[in-house]
Enzyme design. Structure first.
Site, mmCIF file in Angstrom:
data_model
loop_
_atom_site.group_PDB
_atom_site.id
_atom_site.type_symbol
_atom_site.label_atom_id
_atom_site.label_comp_id
_atom_site.label_asym_id
_atom_site.label_seq_id
_atom_site.Cartn_x
_atom_site.Cartn_y
_atom_site.Cartn_z
ATOM 1 C CG ASP A 257 53.059 42.192 46.144
ATOM 2 O OD1 ASP A 257 52.924 43.023 47.051
ATOM 3 O OD2 ASP A 257 54.176 41.892 45.651
ATOM 4 C CB SER B 210 55.668 43.551 48.606
ATOM 5 O OG SER B 210 56.180 42.840 47.514
#
Length: 729
Positions: free
Chosen positions: A210, A64
């Site tokens: 993610d 991320s």
């Protein structure tokens, strides 16, 4: 004696190889960076101290925001450069899909002028369709492409200045997906696709989101890259009590924390005594608190300085390699020899290609290209538009990729406009527009608009571009409307007409880049006007209208509701022509212009407008409608109808809340100063004389549209309170 000398000589010859063995045996260090949104900017602080302490990094694995910072560092950016990028980045813009307004096609700028709400419903094959995320990640993707354009010829991430891995999650299986090759900006973009907020990224047929969901702290990934020890930066958000969760951002933040705790603890359990764990003291900095970038970076610096293992990791920088900073990035942009379009949208490839201004045989112009991507995306045909440079021998090809909207390109927008002077003078209009996009490969549109209330209208236009560049167009239309034309003198109704008109026409024109449009049209209307307030003995006025119309528009404002830069202008000329079927000949001209200025939170608009009618025609047919906030304040909304007017005004407002949060509703406090006159000639004589007016206002740029609360007064002694939703100046 000879034997001893021989042994000494052999030892001297072996010394270089022994030194090499010692250097090679030094432990290899990996850097592991976790996800965490704005909290992840602490990674930059850690990197700043890593450089100062001469800690050699041999591999980086990130998830991320850790993938963003780690990927940029691995690609050659220094910590100082990353800090500058983080502090200068327009985060609300980067974390949105909206292009800069000055970059979108003029046709889409016209949509902003309606009272309709900003949010729209998408239809595909006649069915309502919803996106896979609040955002498609368009602007974030372009930022990554721009920052990493120098890596486009690298598809093996081990060939980066520092080997790198990015971690995403397969939303269909929940498995971690580790990127060790491919297109670096795409890999990072997949790693940061927070479910619900960003739409998933499809890579090789897999729908990726993610990486925090599967491997927020990819320690094992770094170890698989052949390192002996790891520096792990965990910026996990502490859980909040219920009373501290007051916004949707707080709930999303808490949800992400809960989802990542288990896989983070699994990775932390694998750390050994030689590994360094850093957990910066970030306090209440949330994943969306990009305004606190400096504080997050400082916390990252302190976390490394306070580590008891710091001196065990630091070592003199190897002058032969230059340490972590020996990662040169090319400063010259590549020469572009060809441009290729891979297009999955409704319009022809040539339409997309026409919006790209990059010159062949010239270096890549990133600034122009970013604006061109905004123009293409602003057509509303695509869910994402990106680019990359493909190197084929000595030739460089600029590859433009467009992804057609999965939710469809037909849009319904609903609208509500309210106006109330808090003295019994209330007005409302509700409406809707439905736009069918991509009727043919040239990008034709069919727009239909319906509104009910004080001003009723049914309008339908078929807009047909005549070339791939959408420069020339033809637009036939039908139009039916009914509205009140109210004449006020001394704040009392002198006459109130209900005017109805039905007609059709056709326009031809040319767009002027993204900034404006020129159109010439012919139209024919039948109509009537009845007295609603006033002398009831007056007969109903029936009339036939037919016009030649010329309209020139310009719009470079950065925000139509609360602009800080740019200008807007409109010149409208029309002639009522008996040879086309009109009852009488007359001409009207209207010119409106304004310009916006800003400094810090302060904004100022200066503008002027003028309207003229050159013959004595009935006021019910030919009036300009004014009155209300910013348009002769103090009078009620739309309370003045006159055939001629002059108006100059200044509008000032100050933003009350900061703009660093992507979902913040901007609030403004300001006011207007106005000076002008409205009048008729002949039998319809009306003249207010020149008068000054002013207002104080509170404004909010809501997701429905602009909301204004204000109080106005003028030199005629008139006073009014205002509440306007969905109406701008």
């Amino acid at each position: 004696m000879f034997r001893s000398a021989l042994i000494l000589l052999l030892l001297l010859l072996c010394l270089p190889s022994l030194a090499d063995t010692t250097t090679a045996s030094e432990p290899r260090t990996g850097l592991v960076l976790s996800g965490g949104g704005a909290r992840g900017l602490a990674h930059i602080g850690v990197l700043k101290q890593i450089e100062k302490m001469d800690i050699q990094i041999h591999a980086i694995a990130g998830t991320s925001m850790g993938a963003v910072i780690g990927g940029l560092y691995a690609a050659g950016y220094s910590a100082e450069e990353l800090e500058r990028i983080a502090l200068e980045m327009d985060w609300p813009a980067a974390l949105s899909d909206s292009p800069q307004r000055e970059d979108i096609p003029y046709r889409r700028k016209q949509d902003d002028r309606d009272f309709l709400v900003k949010q729209r419903l998408s239809f595909k094959d006649g069915k309502l369709s919803f996106p896979l995320g609040l955002l498609q990640g368009q602007n974030l993707g372009l930022v990554l492409e721009s920052l990493l354009v120098h890596t486009n010829d690298i598809d093996d991430f081990d060939r980066l200045p520092i080997p790198f891995r990015a971690v995403a999650t397969d939303i269909a299986t929940g498995d971690a997906v580790v990127f060790d090759r491919g297109h670096l900006p795409q890999a990072i973009r997949a790693s940061i696709a927070l479910p619900g907020f960003f739409a998933p990224v499809t890579v090789d047929g897999r729908m990726l989101v993610d990486g925090v969901l599967s491997k927020n702290l990819p320690v094992d990934v770094a170890r698989e890259m052949g390192v002996d020890r790891v520096i792990v930066v965990d910026i996990a958000t502490p859980l909040k009590p219920a009373e501290q969760m007051t916004t949707i951002l707080d709930v999303m933040d808490q949800t992400t924390t809960l989802l990542t705790r288990h896989n983070t603890q699994e990775q932390l359990a694998t750390l050994t005594g030689t590994d360094m764990l850093l957990q910066p003291e970030l306090g209440d900095i949330a994943f969306s608190s990009f305004a606190e970038a400096e504080e997050a970076i400082a916390a990252g610096e302190q976390s490394l300085l306070q580590s008891p293992l710091l001196h065990a990791y630091s070592s003199p920088r190897d002058d032969r390699t230059g340490g972590n900073l020996a990662r040169a990035r090319p400063h010259r942009q590549p020469i572009i020899h060809d441009i290729r379009v891979i297009n999955s949208g409704k319009v022809a490839d040539e339409v997309v290609r026409s919006m790209v201004r990059q010159q062949l045989g010239e270096p890549l112009n990133p600034d122009h290209l970013a604006k061109d991507m905004g123009t293409i995306y602003g057509t509303d045909y695509f869910s994402q538009v990106n680019y990359e440079i493909v190197h084929e021998g000595e030739r460089n090809t600029l590859l433009i990729r467009t992804h057609g909207r999965q939710t469809g390109t037909d849009y319904l927008r609903l609208g509500l406009n309210l106006s109330d002077d808090f003295e019994g003078g209330s007005r409302f209009t509700i409406g809707a527009s439905f736009r069918v996009n991509g009727v043919n490969p040239l990008g034709a549109e069919w727009l239909t608009r319906l509104q009910l209330g004080e001003h009723q209208q049914l309008y339908s236009e078929f807009y047909q571009p005549l070339d791939y560049g959408s420069r020339y167009f033809i637009a036939p239309f039908i139009d039916a409307e009914a509205r009140n034309v109210e004449v006020i003198l001394d704040n009392d109704p002198v006459a109130d007409y209900r005017q109805q008109r039905y007609g059709a026409g056709i326009n031809v024109g040319r767009q002027i880049a993204n900034n404006g449009e020129v159109r010439f049209g012919i139209s024919r209307y039948d109509g009537e006007a009845e007295i609603r307030v006033g002398d009831q003995d007056q007969p109903t006025l029936k009339f036939n209208e037919a016009f030649y119309t010329l309209q020139v528009d310009r719009d470079t404002l950065d925000n139509v509701n609360f602009p800080r830069s740019g200008d807007s202008a409109r010149l409208m000329w029309r002639q009522s022509e008996p040879s086309l079927g009109a009852d009488e000949r007359y001409q009207q001209v209207e010119l409106r212009a304004s310009r916006a200025f800003a400094s810090g939170p302060h904004s100022l608009q200066l503008g002027a407008s003028i309207g003229r009618t050159d013959d004595d025609v009935d006021v019910a047919q030919s009036s300009f409608i004014l009155g209300g906030l910013g348009k002769f304040s103090g009078f009620r909304e739309n309370a003045l109808a006159g055939q001629n007017y002059n108006l100059a005004r200044a509008v000032y407002y100050r933003r009350l809340n900061p703009s660093s949060m992507p979902l913040t509703i901007p609030m403004y406090l300001g006011g207007t100063l106005e000076y002008g006159r409205i009048y008729n000639r002949g039998a319809n004589e009306l003249d207010t004389g020149y008068m000054g007016a002013a207002s104080l206002l509170l404004g909010m740029d809501t997701f429905l549209g602009p909301l204004f609360l204000g109080i106005g007064a003028n030199e005629e002694g008139e006073r009014a309170l205002y509440m306007n939703l969905g109406q701008t100046f």
